[in-house]
Design a protein around this motif. Structure first.
Motif, PDB file in Angstrom:
ATOM      1  N   GLN A 180     -20.072  13.503 -30.763  1.00 56.16           N
ATOM      2  CA  GLN A 180     -19.465  12.000 -30.007  1.00 56.16           C
ATOM      3  C   GLN A 180     -20.026  11.807 -29.059  1.00 56.16           C
ATOM      4  N   ARG A 197     -18.544   5.647 -23.818  1.00 58.33           N
ATOM      5  CA  ARG A 197     -17.574   6.573 -23.373  1.00 58.33           C
ATOM      6  C   ARG A 197     -18.263   7.932 -22.756  1.00 58.33           C
ATOM      7  N   CYS A 231     -19.390  14.156 -21.757  1.00 57.76           N
ATOM      8  CA  CYS A 231     -18.027  14.568 -22.486  1.00 57.76           C
ATOM      9  C   CYS A 231     -17.760  16.135 -22.540  1.00 57.76           C
ATOM     10  N   THR A 246     -13.490  16.158 -22.163  1.00 54.58           N
ATOM     11  CA  THR A 246     -12.981  16.717 -23.803  1.00 54.58           C
ATOM     12  C   THR A 246     -12.051  17.487 -23.026  1.00 54.58           C
ATOM     13  N   SER A 296     -10.963  11.679 -29.688  1.00 56.13           N
ATOM     14  CA  SER A 296     -10.837  10.164 -28.842  1.00 56.13           C
ATOM     15  C   SER A 296     -10.536   8.673 -29.425  1.00 56.13           C
TER      16      SER A 296
END
Length: 298
Positions: free
Chosen positions: A39, A50, A57, A61, A142
């Motif tokens: 990611q 992001r 992250c 998630t 995503s």
């Protein structure tokens, strides 16, 4: 690892099976680090980013997809773990048996070339489709409208939309990454092993020493070729159409995101790779030792 002798030519398959199983167990334990690494590598600063950090992250998630979201794309690596190990160690044994000197010893330089050959073989036969599917699945999660519901449905959708070539994206980058991966790892592992054994090829290496050498070899490969890993990931993502080829991908990353972008995901990759290489080499060495004993008593 490097002085098995010709006798083991017919016996490398059990090694590969056990190392594949060990690799599969390791993947299940450490896959969240692989997910985060991917990611972060897919995340382009110009978008804007992001994910602000590894922790961000993970939190985002879990917040959006639950803990199972950290395991998106796991199935691809699990299905590929045994064939990948079979090709990697099988090819390395094949090449090293040819490259050994008259005393049955493989020197450091030749181990690098044998590792390179093993890495290229696994990249073409197993790793490229395995990694392409993994990256697409992670990238899809995503997106605003995820379309891959499971492994087989996802693969069917990729093939339906892009043909079989859709599962073989980023082949050049994958060959470069896996070739350098195994060249570095086998070179470091062989160098450390030859240094440890010295003039006594029968000196025993306990699993802890093997694991330490394996983790060191893994770390060397991470620092040595993470830029290739970043390029590979971009070439296999859902936005791969933006890049004309591997060189164009590297150029665009450098131009838009700067030199540091080539080292995105280094920390999570380091954690997973060190454990992976340590475990696989320990299993490999132990199974080879057992096979040698069986051969001698047969």
């Amino acid at each position: 690892m490097c002085e098995m002798g010709v006798k083991l030519k017919l016996y490398h398959h059990p090694c590969d099976f056990h190392s594949g199983i060990a690799g599969g167990i390791e993947i299940c334990i450490t896959f969240p680090t692989e997910y985060v690494k991917t990611q972060l590598q897919l995340d382009e600063r110009a978008n804007p980013p992001r994910y602000r950090s590894i922790g961000h992250c993970v939190r985002l998630t879990i917040q959006e997809h639950g803990v199972k979201g950290l395991y998106r794309g796991l199935s691809s690596l699990l299905y590929g773990s045994i064939p990948k190990s079979a090709v990697r160690f099988g090819m390395f044994e094949f090449l090293s048996n040819i490259a050994k000197d008259s005393n049955g010893k493989l020197d450091n330089k030749r181990s690098l070339l044998c590792g390179l050959g093993a890495g290229v073989a696994e990249a073409v036969l197993v790793v490229c489709p395995m990694e392409t599917i993994k990256v697409k699945f992670i990238h899809d999660q995503s997106s605003s409208n995820p379309k891959y519901k499971g492994f087989f449905q996802g693969v069917r959708e990729i093939v339906r939309e892009q043909g079989l070539r859709g599962t073989y994206q980023g082949l050049t980058a994958t060959v470069l990454k896996q070739g350098s991966n195994q060249a570095i790892r086998f070179f470091v592992m062989t160098s450390l092993r030859n240094w440890y054994l010295g003039d006594n090829p029968h000196k025993k290496m306990n699993p802890f020493i093997t694991a330490t050498f394996g983790a060191t070899a893994g770390a060397a490969s991470v620092f040595g070729n993470t830029p290739l890993d970043v390029i590979k990931t971009r070439m296999q993502g859902l936005e791969a159409h933006k890049y004309k080829n591997t060189l164009d991908c590297a150029y665009q990353i450098l131009k838009k995101e700067g030199l540091l972008a080539f080292y995105k995901g280094t920390v999570p990759r380091l954690g997973r790779v060190c454990l992976d290489v340590a475990i696989v080499f320990v299993i490999y060495e132990e199974v080879v030792n057992v096979l040698n004993k069986v051969w001698k008593t047969a």
